[in-house]
Motif scaffolding. Structure first.
Motif, mmCIF file in Angstrom:
data_model
loop_
_atom_site.group_PDB
_atom_site.id
_atom_site.type_symbol
_atom_site.label_atom_id
_atom_site.label_comp_id
_atom_site.label_asym_id
_atom_site.label_seq_id
_atom_site.Cartn_x
_atom_site.Cartn_y
_atom_site.Cartn_z
ATOM 1 N N ILE A 171 18.889 16.032 -33.764
ATOM 2 C CA ILE A 171 17.495 15.882 -33.359
ATOM 3 C C ILE A 171 17.085 14.431 -33.610
ATOM 4 C CG2 ILE A 171 15.121 16.612 -33.804
ATOM 5 C CD1 ILE A 171 16.315 19.264 -34.884
ATOM 6 N N TYR A 172 16.381 13.849 -32.642
ATOM 7 C CA TYR A 172 15.869 12.483 -32.778
ATOM 8 C C TYR A 172 14.352 12.524 -32.659
ATOM 9 C CZ TYR A 172 20.602 11.760 -31.088
ATOM 10 O OH TYR A 172 21.948 11.833 -30.904
ATOM 11 N N SER A 173 13.688 11.699 -33.444
ATOM 12 C CA SER A 173 12.229 11.645 -33.366
ATOM 13 C C SER A 173 11.741 10.242 -33.693
ATOM 14 C CB SER A 173 11.619 12.646 -34.353
ATOM 15 O OG SER A 173 10.216 12.550 -34.330
ATOM 16 N N THR A 174 10.743 9.799 -32.945
ATOM 17 C CA THR A 174 10.121 8.518 -33.276
ATOM 18 C C THR A 174 9.104 8.690 -34.396
ATOM 19 O OG1 THR A 174 8.455 8.826 -31.550
ATOM 20 C CG2 THR A 174 10.444 7.564 -30.962
ATOM 21 N N THR A 175 8.760 9.938 -34.709
ATOM 22 C CA THR A 175 7.834 10.214 -35.813
ATOM 23 C C THR A 175 8.617 10.276 -37.125
ATOM 24 O OG1 THR A 175 8.036 12.606 -35.535
ATOM 25 C CG2 THR A 175 6.288 11.495 -34.287
ATOM 26 N N GLU A 176 7.914 10.369 -38.216
ATOM 27 C CA GLU A 176 8.551 10.383 -39.535
ATOM 28 C C GLU A 176 8.922 11.790 -39.995
ATOM 29 O OE1 GLU A 176 9.457 7.491 -40.862
ATOM 30 O OE2 GLU A 176 8.497 6.569 -39.123
ATOM 31 N N SER A 177 8.679 12.795 -39.148
ATOM 32 C CA SER A 177 9.010 14.172 -39.500
ATOM 33 C C SER A 177 9.417 14.920 -38.235
ATOM 34 C CB SER A 177 7.816 14.853 -40.162
ATOM 35 O OG SER A 177 6.721 14.894 -39.266
ATOM 36 N N ILE A 178 9.940 16.120 -38.432
ATOM 37 C CA ILE A 178 10.318 17.000 -37.327
ATOM 38 C C ILE A 178 9.378 18.199 -37.395
ATOM 39 C CG2 ILE A 178 12.147 18.400 -36.300
ATOM 40 C CD1 ILE A 178 12.831 15.410 -36.333
ATOM 41 N N ALA A 179 8.633 18.425 -36.351
ATOM 42 C CA ALA A 179 7.665 19.524 -36.327
ATOM 43 C C ALA A 179 8.356 20.853 -36.628
ATOM 44 C CB ALA A 179 6.970 19.585 -34.975
ATOM 45 N N GLY A 180 7.786 21.600 -37.559
ATOM 46 C CA GLY A 180 8.310 22.913 -37.905
ATOM 47 C C GLY A 180 9.520 22.902 -38.819
ATOM 48 N N ARG A 181 9.956 21.732 -39.236
ATOM 49 C CA ARG A 181 11.121 21.618 -40.122
ATOM 50 C C ARG A 181 10.754 20.786 -41.328
ATOM 51 N NH1 ARG A 181 16.048 22.647 -37.341
ATOM 52 N NH2 ARG A 181 16.927 22.804 -39.435
ATOM 53 N N GLU A 182 11.439 21.027 -42.413
ATOM 54 C CA GLU A 182 11.219 20.273 -43.642
ATOM 55 C C GLU A 182 12.423 19.388 -43.915
ATOM 56 O OE1 GLU A 182 10.606 21.082 -48.423
ATOM 57 O OE2 GLU A 182 10.366 22.745 -47.008
ATOM 58 N N ILE A 183 12.174 18.155 -44.289
ATOM 59 C CA ILE A 183 13.256 17.239 -44.638
ATOM 60 C C ILE A 183 13.697 17.550 -46.061
ATOM 61 C CG2 ILE A 183 13.868 14.828 -45.086
ATOM 62 C CD1 ILE A 183 11.995 14.065 -42.769
ATOM 63 N N ALA A 184 14.962 17.932 -46.203
ATOM 64 C CA ALA A 184 15.506 18.286 -47.508
ATOM 65 C C ALA A 184 16.064 17.071 -48.236
ATOM 66 C CB ALA A 184 16.604 19.336 -47.349
ATOM 67 N N GLU A 185 16.602 16.120 -47.457
ATOM 68 C CA GLU A 185 17.253 14.960 -48.063
ATOM 69 C C GLU A 185 17.276 13.798 -47.089
ATOM 70 O OE1 GLU A 185 21.754 13.780 -49.605
ATOM 71 O OE2 GLU A 185 21.257 15.879 -49.274
ATOM 72 N N ILE A 186 17.017 12.621 -47.604
ATOM 73 C CA ILE A 186 17.171 11.396 -46.814
ATOM 74 C C ILE A 186 18.578 10.889 -47.058
ATOM 75 C CG2 ILE A 186 16.440 9.000 -46.529
ATOM 76 C CD1 ILE A 186 13.617 9.937 -47.340
ATOM 77 N N VAL A 187 19.331 10.748 -45.977
ATOM 78 C CA VAL A 187 20.728 10.342 -46.076
ATOM 79 C C VAL A 187 20.864 8.817 -46.056
ATOM 80 C CG1 VAL A 187 22.999 10.561 -45.023
ATOM 81 C CG2 VAL A 187 21.435 12.494 -44.986
ATOM 82 N N GLY A 188 20.046 8.165 -45.259
ATOM 83 C CA GLY A 188 20.093 6.707 -45.201
ATOM 84 C C GLY A 188 19.787 6.167 -43.820
ATOM 85 N N VAL A 189 19.741 4.870 -43.732
ATOM 86 C CA VAL A 189 19.470 4.190 -42.468
ATOM 87 C C VAL A 189 20.722 4.238 -41.596
ATOM 88 C CG1 VAL A 189 18.927 1.949 -41.404
ATOM 89 C CG2 VAL A 189 17.747 2.670 -43.487
ATOM 90 N N VAL A 190 20.524 4.513 -40.311
ATOM 91 C CA VAL A 190 21.627 4.499 -39.352
ATOM 92 C C VAL A 190 21.246 3.599 -38.180
ATOM 93 C CG1 VAL A 190 22.674 6.704 -39.940
ATOM 94 C CG2 VAL A 190 20.764 6.662 -38.359
ATOM 95 N N THR A 191 22.255 3.005 -37.578
ATOM 96 C CA THR A 191 22.020 2.103 -36.451
ATOM 97 C C THR A 191 23.049 2.355 -35.361
ATOM 98 O OG1 THR A 191 23.465 0.370 -37.311
ATOM 99 C CG2 THR A 191 21.151 0.263 -37.959
ATOM 100 N N GLY A 192 22.722 1.887 -34.196
ATOM 101 C CA GLY A 192 23.644 1.846 -33.071
ATOM 102 C C GLY A 192 23.266 0.636 -32.244
ATOM 103 N N ASN A 193 24.246 -0.143 -31.828
ATOM 104 C CA ASN A 193 23.899 -1.317 -31.032
ATOM 105 C C ASN A 193 24.939 -1.598 -29.959
ATOM 106 O OD1 ASN A 193 25.832 -2.291 -32.908
ATOM 107 N ND2 ASN A 193 25.100 -4.360 -32.595
ATOM 108 N N VAL A 194 24.507 -2.365 -28.965
ATOM 109 C CA VAL A 194 25.353 -2.786 -27.860
ATOM 110 C C VAL A 194 24.952 -4.206 -27.501
ATOM 111 C CG1 VAL A 194 25.943 -2.410 -25.434
ATOM 112 C CG2 VAL A 194 25.484 -0.464 -26.903
#
Length: 104
Positions: free
Chosen positions: A2-25
């Motif tokens: 799931i991807y979101s531009t918001t800081e949360s996912i509607a209807g779901r609870e964040i259990a753990e922050i894993v870390g920053v991820v990136t992708g580039n081209v």
């Protein structure tokens, strides 16, 4: 994933922050597209060759973001943002980044 531009996912609870991820081209121009872009700039309008090129680069950057998140065991990425920058004449970078999280 799931991807979101918001800081949360509607209807779901964040259990753990894993870390920053990136992708580039880093994408360079194609000589054929440059010729057509030059002609198009004389009359105006959308330069579809560049639009297609950037769409492909954005999709690849998102794929790399997802791979990075999956490697960390994430269920979702929140706070997704895009950025672009010129690397050198004729090429640019598209980067996507966010916070990988595990959901309950």
């Amino acid at each position: 994933m799931i991807y979101s531009t918001t800081e949360s996912i509607a209807g779901r609870e964040i259990a753990e922050i894993v870390g920053v991820v990136t992708g580039n081209v880093v994408q360079s121009k194609h000589v054929g597209r440059d010729i057509m872009a030059g002609l198009k700039s004389l009359i105006g309008g959308e330069i579809r060759g560049y639009t297609e090129m950037l769409n492909e680069a954005r999709d690849l950057a998102m794929q790399r973001l997802a791979e990075s998140a999956l490697e960390k065991g994430a269920d979702a990425v929140v706070g997704v943002r895009f950025t672009t920058s010129a690397i050198m004449d004729g090429s640019s970078e598209i980067m996507v980044f966010g916070t990988a999280v595990k959901l309950r």
